[in-house]
Design a protein around this motif. Structure first.
Motif, mmCIF file in Angstrom:
data_model
loop_
_atom_site.group_PDB
_atom_site.id
_atom_site.type_symbol
_atom_site.label_atom_id
_atom_site.label_comp_id
_atom_site.label_asym_id
_atom_site.label_seq_id
_atom_site.Cartn_x
_atom_site.Cartn_y
_atom_site.Cartn_z
ATOM 1 N N VAL A 31 3.648 -0.223 -6.605
ATOM 2 C CA VAL A 31 2.054 -0.350 -6.182
ATOM 3 C C VAL A 31 1.367 0.663 -7.205
ATOM 4 O O VAL A 31 2.189 1.894 -7.774
ATOM 5 C CB VAL A 31 2.114 0.347 -4.855
ATOM 6 C CG1 VAL A 31 0.515 0.540 -4.708
ATOM 7 C CG2 VAL A 31 2.505 -0.478 -3.760
ATOM 8 N N VAL A 32 0.774 0.346 -8.031
ATOM 9 C CA VAL A 32 -0.164 1.136 -9.068
ATOM 10 C C VAL A 32 -1.488 1.502 -8.627
ATOM 11 O O VAL A 32 -2.281 0.577 -8.437
ATOM 12 C CB VAL A 32 -0.247 0.353 -10.249
ATOM 13 C CG1 VAL A 32 -1.005 0.908 -11.242
ATOM 14 C CG2 VAL A 32 1.110 -0.286 -10.917
ATOM 15 N N LEU A 33 -1.803 2.686 -8.718
ATOM 16 C CA LEU A 33 -2.976 3.441 -8.209
ATOM 17 C C LEU A 33 -3.696 3.793 -9.435
ATOM 18 O O LEU A 33 -3.293 4.887 -10.038
ATOM 19 C CB LEU A 33 -2.819 4.506 -7.319
ATOM 20 C CG LEU A 33 -2.293 3.782 -5.742
ATOM 21 C CD1 LEU A 33 -1.813 4.970 -4.910
ATOM 22 C CD2 LEU A 33 -3.442 3.211 -4.881
ATOM 23 N N HIS A 34 -4.455 3.085 -10.014
ATOM 24 C CA HIS A 34 -5.306 3.390 -11.228
ATOM 25 C C HIS A 34 -6.058 4.558 -11.263
ATOM 26 O O HIS A 34 -6.699 5.077 -9.801
ATOM 27 C CB HIS A 34 -6.036 2.195 -11.950
ATOM 28 C CG HIS A 34 -5.039 1.286 -12.484
ATOM 29 N ND1 HIS A 34 -4.328 1.454 -13.759
ATOM 30 C CD2 HIS A 34 -4.585 0.003 -12.267
ATOM 31 C CE1 HIS A 34 -3.537 0.670 -14.113
ATOM 32 N NE2 HIS A 34 -3.841 -0.467 -13.185
ATOM 33 N N GLY A 35 -6.554 5.030 -12.175
ATOM 34 C CA GLY A 35 -7.495 6.352 -12.170
ATOM 35 C C GLY A 35 -9.086 6.196 -12.040
ATOM 36 O O GLY A 35 -9.334 5.110 -11.762
ATOM 37 N N GLY A 36 -9.723 7.174 -12.670
ATOM 38 C CA GLY A 36 -11.208 7.147 -12.506
ATOM 39 C C GLY A 36 -11.741 5.839 -13.419
ATOM 40 O O GLY A 36 -11.114 5.665 -14.443
ATOM 41 N N HIS A 37 -12.772 5.170 -12.852
ATOM 42 C CA HIS A 37 -13.709 4.311 -13.652
ATOM 43 C C HIS A 37 -12.795 2.980 -13.811
ATOM 44 O O HIS A 37 -13.104 2.103 -14.487
ATOM 45 C CB HIS A 37 -14.004 4.592 -15.033
ATOM 46 C CG HIS A 37 -14.458 5.962 -15.261
ATOM 47 N ND1 HIS A 37 -15.758 6.554 -14.454
ATOM 48 C CD2 HIS A 37 -13.907 7.177 -15.692
ATOM 49 C CE1 HIS A 37 -15.801 7.723 -14.719
ATOM 50 N NE2 HIS A 37 -14.752 8.212 -15.579
ATOM 51 N N MET A 38 -11.668 2.829 -12.914
ATOM 52 C CA MET A 38 -10.881 1.466 -13.181
ATOM 53 C C MET A 38 -11.040 0.854 -11.763
ATOM 54 O O MET A 38 -11.010 1.561 -10.639
ATOM 55 C CB MET A 38 -9.340 1.997 -13.455
ATOM 56 C CG MET A 38 -9.123 2.472 -14.646
ATOM 57 S SD MET A 38 -9.025 1.536 -16.030
ATOM 58 C CE MET A 38 -7.498 0.647 -15.847
ATOM 59 N N ARG A 39 -10.692 -0.201 -11.611
ATOM 60 C CA ARG A 39 -10.611 -1.395 -10.528
ATOM 61 C C ARG A 39 -9.391 -2.030 -10.616
ATOM 62 O O ARG A 39 -8.668 -2.130 -11.556
ATOM 63 C CB ARG A 39 -12.067 -1.890 -10.248
ATOM 64 C CG ARG A 39 -12.270 -2.819 -11.431
ATOM 65 C CD ARG A 39 -13.798 -3.471 -11.181
ATOM 66 N NE ARG A 39 -13.972 -4.237 -12.244
ATOM 67 C CZ ARG A 39 -14.602 -3.782 -13.412
ATOM 68 N NH1 ARG A 39 -14.881 -2.606 -13.634
ATOM 69 N NH2 ARG A 39 -14.722 -4.895 -14.518
ATOM 70 N N ALA A 40 -9.212 -2.613 -9.526
ATOM 71 C CA ALA A 40 -8.049 -3.748 -9.403
ATOM 72 C C ALA A 40 -7.753 -4.619 -10.754
ATOM 73 O O ALA A 40 -6.707 -5.102 -10.948
ATOM 74 C CB ALA A 40 -7.743 -4.372 -8.068
ATOM 75 N N SER A 41 -8.954 -5.200 -11.101
ATOM 76 C CA SER A 41 -8.817 -6.139 -12.287
ATOM 77 C C SER A 41 -8.743 -5.905 -13.468
ATOM 78 O O SER A 41 -8.259 -6.536 -14.412
ATOM 79 C CB SER A 41 -10.350 -6.934 -12.248
ATOM 80 O OG SER A 41 -11.376 -6.034 -12.525
#
Length: 296
Positions: A31-41
């Protein structure tokens, strides 16, 4: 659709809608939880998992993409939402939850609250529980990334990226490194420069980034899983002290110091070595995690 952006889905859970990207490769789930200003795409730093055959699940955190702020607004709330998303998708075990930058607190909280699900924790350039960001950055964020202004902010950035990509890269990387920004940009390989141009051209903050600035309960003493903390001293966005603090307090943590020039550790010359460390970490049998912490 470009290489920098991939298709996503939205599922309505009991807690609300969640946007996610699930890339099935037959291997264990990360499971990857990206940082600020990012979304799943948007994709960043996932190659090490994809190349090793891992299935990647990347949800959009609250306020980003098509996940509304009302879905698990708090860090602990969205950790539970991600658990519910795994259950919805039939995922009973997660080989690792990866917290990148502002996604770090949610990843650590998910590990702490759901040790029966999460086997390992990987934190990359991650925000910890030291004071963050500094006062001037916080004030500036409330101006340029507020709901009324963030669309215009990123629209201006996209326009500048088309007209003067070198200037725009310097502007955006200025606060992401402790080194002179001209040197950081000059050292980028052509491929990495193109990746950043494509990424910055598609970023949005929504209501997510301002939400990321809210404090969250410190769970570092409750994380019992093996943990890999990766960061560089040259990170201008998240001070190296965050990584040091995370590694010092989490019981089974190892600190890996990157030699990257900026917050983007994946572009450092030593990333292939770090990627191999990650692969070894993922294939080492973890000890039994701590018992579940009662949820509130």
């Amino acid at each position: 659709m470009t290489e920098a952006e991939r298709s996503t889905m939205v599922v309505r859970l009991d807690q609300g809608p969640v946007e996610y990207r699930l890339e099935q490769r037959g291997g264990p789930v990360v499971v990857v939880l990206h940082g600020g200003h990012m979304r799943a795409s948007l994709v960043l730093g996932e190659e090490v998992f994809a190349e090793s055959g891992y299935t990647v699940l990347a949800p959009s955190r609250p306020g980003y993409g098509r996940t509304p702020l009302s879905t698990g607004t708090s860090v602990s709330g969205f950790a539970d939402v991600t658990r519910a998303l795994c259950e919805h998708l039939g995922i009973a075990k997660v080989a690792a939850v990866v917290g990148i930058s502002g996604g770090g607190p949610t990843a650590a909280t998910m590990a702490a609250r759901h040790p029966d699900l999460v086997e390992r924790l990987i934190l990359q350039s991650a925000v910890g529980w030291l004071a963050w960001p500094d006062r001037s950055t916080r004030i500036g964020a409330h101006v340029v990334f507020a709901a009324a202004t963030e669309q215009a902010t990123w629209g201006a950035m996209r326009g500048l990226m088309r007209l003067a990509p070198e200037t725009c890269l310097r502007l955006l990387l200025r606060d992401l490194s402790t080194l002179p920004v001209r040197d950081v940009v000059a050292a980028l390989r052509a491929q990495d420069r193109a990746t950043l141009v494509a990424l910055f051209s598609r970023m949005r903050s929504g209501s997510g980034f301002i939400n990321d600035l809210q404090p969250a309960p410190d769970v570092t003493t409750e994380v019992g899983q093996p943990t890999l903390v990766i960061a560089t001293r040259k990170d201008g966005a998240v001070p190296f002290a965050h990584a040091q603090s995370l590694a010092a307090v989490i019981a089974h943590a190892e600190l890996v110091e990157s030699q990257a020039d900026s917050h983007f550790i994946w572009f450092g010359h030593d990333w292939p070595t770090i990627a191999e460390t990650i692969r070894t970490f993922l294939t080492t049998d973890p000890p039994q995690p701590l018992q579940s912490v009662p949820q509130t």
